[in-house]
Design a protein around this motif. Structure first.
Motif, PDB file in Angstrom:
ATOM      1  N   ARG A  26       0.837  -1.272   0.082  1.00  0.00           N
ATOM      2  CA  ARG A  26      -0.040  -0.014  -0.051  1.00  0.00           C
ATOM      3  C   ARG A  26       0.926   1.341  -0.144  1.00  0.00           C
ATOM      4  NH1 ARG A  26      -2.095  -2.565   4.536  1.00  0.00           N
ATOM      5  NH2 ARG A  26      -3.877  -4.211   3.556  1.00  0.00           N
ATOM      6  N   LYS A  27       2.052   1.119   0.670  1.00  0.00           N
ATOM      7  CA  LYS A  27       2.887   2.472   0.612  1.00  0.00           C
ATOM      8  C   LYS A  27       3.883   2.388  -0.395  1.00  0.00           C
ATOM      9  CE  LYS A  27       2.470   2.767   5.813  1.00  0.00           C
ATOM     10  NZ  LYS A  27       3.254   2.764   6.985  1.00  0.00           N
ATOM     11  N   GLU A  29       5.741   3.536  -3.526  1.00  0.00           N
ATOM     12  CA  GLU A  29       5.719   4.787  -4.357  1.00  0.00           C
ATOM     13  C   GLU A  29       5.700   4.264  -5.869  1.00  0.00           C
ATOM     14  OE1 GLU A  29       9.546   6.855  -3.739  1.00  0.00           O
ATOM     15  OE2 GLU A  29       9.343   6.929  -1.800  1.00  0.00           O
ATOM     16  N   ALA A  30       4.914   5.256  -6.741  1.00  0.00           N
ATOM     17  CA  ALA A  30       4.797   4.939  -7.932  1.00  0.00           C
ATOM     18  C   ALA A  30       6.092   4.469  -8.754  1.00  0.00           C
ATOM     19  CB  ALA A  30       4.127   6.212  -8.788  1.00  0.00           C
ATOM     20  N   ASP A  33       5.537  -0.867 -10.956  1.00  0.00           N
ATOM     21  CA  ASP A  33       4.438  -1.868 -11.762  1.00  0.00           C
ATOM     22  C   ASP A  33       4.884  -3.124 -11.843  1.00  0.00           C
ATOM     23  OD1 ASP A  33       2.954   0.605 -12.090  1.00  0.00           O
ATOM     24  OD2 ASP A  33       3.522   1.040 -13.789  1.00  0.00           O
ATOM     25  N   LEU A  36       4.522  -4.813  -8.457  1.00  0.00           N
ATOM     26  CA  LEU A  36       3.252  -4.944  -7.910  1.00  0.00           C
ATOM     27  C   LEU A  36       2.487  -6.156  -8.564  1.00  0.00           C
ATOM     28  CD1 LEU A  36       1.945  -1.204  -7.834  1.00  0.00           C
ATOM     29  CD2 LEU A  36       2.155  -2.747  -5.964  1.00  0.00           C
ATOM     30  N   ALA A  52      -1.997  -5.436  -3.947  1.00  0.00           N
ATOM     31  CA  ALA A  52      -1.023  -5.329  -5.235  1.00  0.00           C
ATOM     32  C   ALA A  52      -2.240  -4.895  -6.450  1.00  0.00           C
ATOM     33  CB  ALA A  52      -0.327  -6.357  -5.336  1.00  0.00           C
ATOM     34  N   ARG A  54      -5.009  -3.675  -6.322  1.00  0.00           N
ATOM     35  CA  ARG A  54      -5.632  -2.310  -6.231  1.00  0.00           C
ATOM     36  C   ARG A  54      -4.562  -0.989  -6.607  1.00  0.00           C
ATOM     37  NH1 ARG A  54      -7.231  -4.523  -0.804  1.00  0.00           N
ATOM     38  NH2 ARG A  54      -9.422  -5.078  -0.999  1.00  0.00           N
ATOM     39  N   ARG A  55      -3.467  -1.367  -6.700  1.00  0.00           N
ATOM     40  CA  ARG A  55      -2.540  -0.559  -6.972  1.00  0.00           C
ATOM     41  C   ARG A  55      -2.096  -0.654  -8.600  1.00  0.00           C
ATOM     42  NH1 ARG A  55       1.486   1.452  -3.618  1.00  0.00           N
ATOM     43  NH2 ARG A  55       1.495   2.931  -5.150  1.00  0.00           N
ATOM     44  N   HIS A  57      -2.390  -0.485 -12.522  1.00  0.00           N
ATOM     45  CA  HIS A  57      -2.933   0.328 -13.541  1.00  0.00           C
ATOM     46  C   HIS A  57      -3.073  -0.089 -15.207  1.00  0.00           C
ATOM     47  CE1 HIS A  57      -3.487   3.488 -10.405  1.00  0.00           C
ATOM     48  NE2 HIS A  57      -2.017   3.272 -10.244  1.00  0.00           N
TER      49      HIS A  57
END
Length: 72
Positions: A26-27, A29-30, A33, A36, A52, A54-55, A57
């Motif tokens: 959850r923490k 950083e962008a 990918d 994740l 994972a 949820r993050r 894209h």
């Protein structure tokens, strides 16, 4: 593995406790990918995989994870 590697701190997403791993996801950083996606596909705990997902894209990655997921 070198002896000194045993004493290096590991990232929290590698922690033995799944709740610690989920919080680390959850923490994150962008820009993580690939990590994740890897965690969404392969972590042993559902909480970590869900965090994972949820993050994520990328639609293709989400579709692949959904196809492979065995947990309802």
């Amino acid at each position: 593995m070198a002896l000194l590697d045993l004493f290096r701190p590991q990232p929290a997403w590698k922690h033995a406790d799944p709740e610690v791993r989920a919080e680390a996801v959850r923490k994150l950083e962008a820009g993580h990918d690939d990590l994740l996606e890897s965690l969404a596909r392969g972590d042993a705990d559902t909480r970590v995989r869900r965090a994972a997902v949820r993050r994520l894209h990328r639609l293709e990655a989400l579709m692949d994870v959904a196809r492979e997921e065995t947990d309802s």
